[in-house]
Each structure stands twice: as C-alpha cells, then as structure tokens.
Design a protein around this motif. Sequence first.
Motif, PDB file in Angstrom:
ATOM      1  N   MET A   5      43.374  21.846  20.286  1.00  0.00           N
ATOM      2  CA  MET A   5      43.749  23.234  20.592  1.00  0.00           C
ATOM      3  C   MET A   5      43.783  23.486  22.097  1.00  0.00           C
ATOM      4  SD  MET A   5      40.357  25.199  19.352  1.00  0.00           S
ATOM      5  CE  MET A   5      39.140  25.683  20.536  1.00  0.00           C
ATOM      6  N   ASN A   6      43.206  22.578  22.912  1.00  0.00           N
ATOM      7  CA  ASN A   6      43.212  22.742  24.361  1.00  0.00           C
ATOM      8  C   ASN A   6      44.347  22.003  25.053  1.00  0.00           C
ATOM      9  OD1 ASN A   6      40.926  24.218  23.987  1.00  0.00           O
ATOM     10  ND2 ASN A   6      39.547  22.815  25.001  1.00  0.00           N
ATOM     11  N   VAL A   7      45.143  21.223  24.316  1.00  0.00           N
ATOM     12  CA  VAL A   7      46.244  20.482  24.927  1.00  0.00           C
ATOM     13  C   VAL A   7      47.373  21.453  25.230  1.00  0.00           C
ATOM     14  CG1 VAL A   7      47.975  18.684  24.581  1.00  0.00           C
ATOM     15  CG2 VAL A   7      45.630  18.322  23.796  1.00  0.00           C
ATOM     16  N   ASN A  56      52.462  18.362  15.284  1.00  0.00           N
ATOM     17  CA  ASN A  56      51.971  18.676  13.937  1.00  0.00           C
ATOM     18  C   ASN A  56      50.820  19.670  13.979  1.00  0.00           C
ATOM     19  OD1 ASN A  56      53.832  17.019  12.714  1.00  0.00           O
ATOM     20  ND2 ASN A  56      52.438  15.292  12.543  1.00  0.00           N
ATOM     21  N   PHE A  57      49.918  19.508  14.931  1.00  0.00           N
ATOM     22  CA  PHE A  57      48.792  20.423  15.053  1.00  0.00           C
ATOM     23  C   PHE A  57      49.276  21.842  15.338  1.00  0.00           C
ATOM     24  CE2 PHE A  57      45.687  22.679  17.664  1.00  0.00           C
ATOM     25  CZ  PHE A  57      44.614  22.723  16.788  1.00  0.00           C
ATOM     26  N   ARG A  58      50.231  21.968  16.242  1.00  0.00           N
ATOM     27  CA  ARG A  58      50.755  23.300  16.588  1.00  0.00           C
ATOM     28  C   ARG A  58      51.523  23.915  15.429  1.00  0.00           C
ATOM     29  NH1 ARG A  58      52.591  22.058  22.750  1.00  0.00           N
ATOM     30  NH2 ARG A  58      50.492  22.088  23.614  1.00  0.00           N
ATOM     31  N   ALA A  59      52.221  23.087  14.652  1.00  0.00           N
ATOM     32  CA  ALA A  59      53.000  23.587  13.522  1.00  0.00           C
ATOM     33  C   ALA A  59      52.095  24.120  12.420  1.00  0.00           C
ATOM     34  CB  ALA A  59      53.894  22.481  12.970  1.00  0.00           C
ATOM     35  N   VAL A  60      50.984  23.448  12.191  1.00  0.00           N
ATOM     36  CA  VAL A  60      50.061  23.857  11.132  1.00  0.00           C
ATOM     37  C   VAL A  60      49.295  25.105  11.549  1.00  0.00           C
ATOM     38  CG1 VAL A  60      48.006  23.185   9.834  1.00  0.00           C
ATOM     39  CG2 VAL A  60      49.833  21.549  10.188  1.00  0.00           C
ATOM     40  N   GLY A  61      48.814  25.154  12.791  1.00  0.00           N
ATOM     41  CA  GLY A  61      48.092  26.317  13.294  1.00  0.00           C
ATOM     42  C   GLY A  61      46.894  26.691  12.455  1.00  0.00           C
ATOM     43  N   VAL A  65      38.288  22.866  11.124  1.00  0.00           N
ATOM     44  CA  VAL A  65      37.697  22.048  12.166  1.00  0.00           C
ATOM     45  C   VAL A  65      38.817  21.447  13.014  1.00  0.00           C
ATOM     46  CG1 VAL A  65      36.317  19.982  12.615  1.00  0.00           C
ATOM     47  CG2 VAL A  65      35.701  21.519  10.739  1.00  0.00           C
ATOM     48  N   GLN A  66      38.695  21.585  14.322  1.00  0.00           N
ATOM     49  CA  GLN A  66      39.753  21.170  15.218  1.00  0.00           C
ATOM     50  C   GLN A  66      39.665  19.673  15.522  1.00  0.00           C
ATOM     51  OE1 GLN A  66      42.077  23.389  16.042  1.00  0.00           O
ATOM     52  NE2 GLN A  66      40.935  24.855  14.823  1.00  0.00           N
ATOM     53  N   PRO A  67      40.728  18.904  15.286  1.00  0.00           N
ATOM     54  CA  PRO A  67      40.728  17.476  15.643  1.00  0.00           C
ATOM     55  C   PRO A  67      40.745  17.329  17.162  1.00  0.00           C
ATOM     56  CG  PRO A  67      42.871  18.144  14.865  1.00  0.00           C
ATOM     57  CD  PRO A  67      41.972  19.333  14.703  1.00  0.00           C
ATOM     58  N   VAL A  68      40.354  16.156  17.629  1.00  0.00           N
ATOM     59  CA  VAL A  68      40.325  15.897  19.056  1.00  0.00           C
ATOM     60  C   VAL A  68      41.225  14.724  19.380  1.00  0.00           C
ATOM     61  CG1 VAL A  68      38.032  16.830  19.447  1.00  0.00           C
ATOM     62  CG2 VAL A  68      38.302  14.426  18.839  1.00  0.00           C
ATOM     63  N   LEU A  69      41.707  14.700  20.611  1.00  0.00           N
ATOM     64  CA  LEU A  69      42.513  13.615  21.119  1.00  0.00           C
ATOM     65  C   LEU A  69      41.598  12.739  21.951  1.00  0.00           C
ATOM     66  CD1 LEU A  69      45.364  12.500  21.437  1.00  0.00           C
ATOM     67  CD2 LEU A  69      45.627  13.958  23.419  1.00  0.00           C
ATOM     68  N   ALA A  70      41.394  11.498  21.517  1.00  0.00           N
ATOM     69  CA  ALA A  70      40.471  10.604  22.246  1.00  0.00           C
ATOM     70  C   ALA A  70      41.229   9.523  22.945  1.00  0.00           C
ATOM     71  CB  ALA A  70      39.480   9.977  21.277  1.00  0.00           C
TER      72      ALA A  70
END
Length: 70
Positions: A5-7, A56-61, A65-70
């Motif tokens: 959500m922070n990207v 995909n994350f933005r489309a689902v909204g 629980v928020q996934p993270v980019l590692a």
Amino acid sequence: MIPMMNVGTMNPVVITEIPTLEKYLQIVTTDGHDFWFMGFVNFEKASHHVLDSVSNFRAVGTNEVQPVLA
C-alpha cells in the motif's frame, strides 16, 4: 520490506550509456523514500512480476492484511 500500500511508483531503468548494460528497478514510496534494486538473474521477468503484483494489489483495493514487497 515495503508494504504494497506504500508503493507509489515502480520504474524499470536500463542504462545503456555504460559499456556493461546496467538494469535496475526503482521503487518510490508514497512517503518519498527511494529504493533501487539490482542484480536480477532475469531482469525482464522480475520487473514483470513486480509490476503485475503492484497492479493487482491496486485493482483489488482490499482492506485485509497488506502484502509486502521484499
């Protein structure tokens, strides 16, 4: 790790001016932090999957629980 959500933006960067082709992924967060990732085995595949995940994350909204980019 960067919460999805922070990207803010994700930019694949290819520098062709240097004799050895350099490829990076630049991720800028909504709070202004700048991250550069390099050294991918397959840059095209990595950039595709990161862009796809963010899209995909933005489309689902979702508010789950928020996934993270590692």
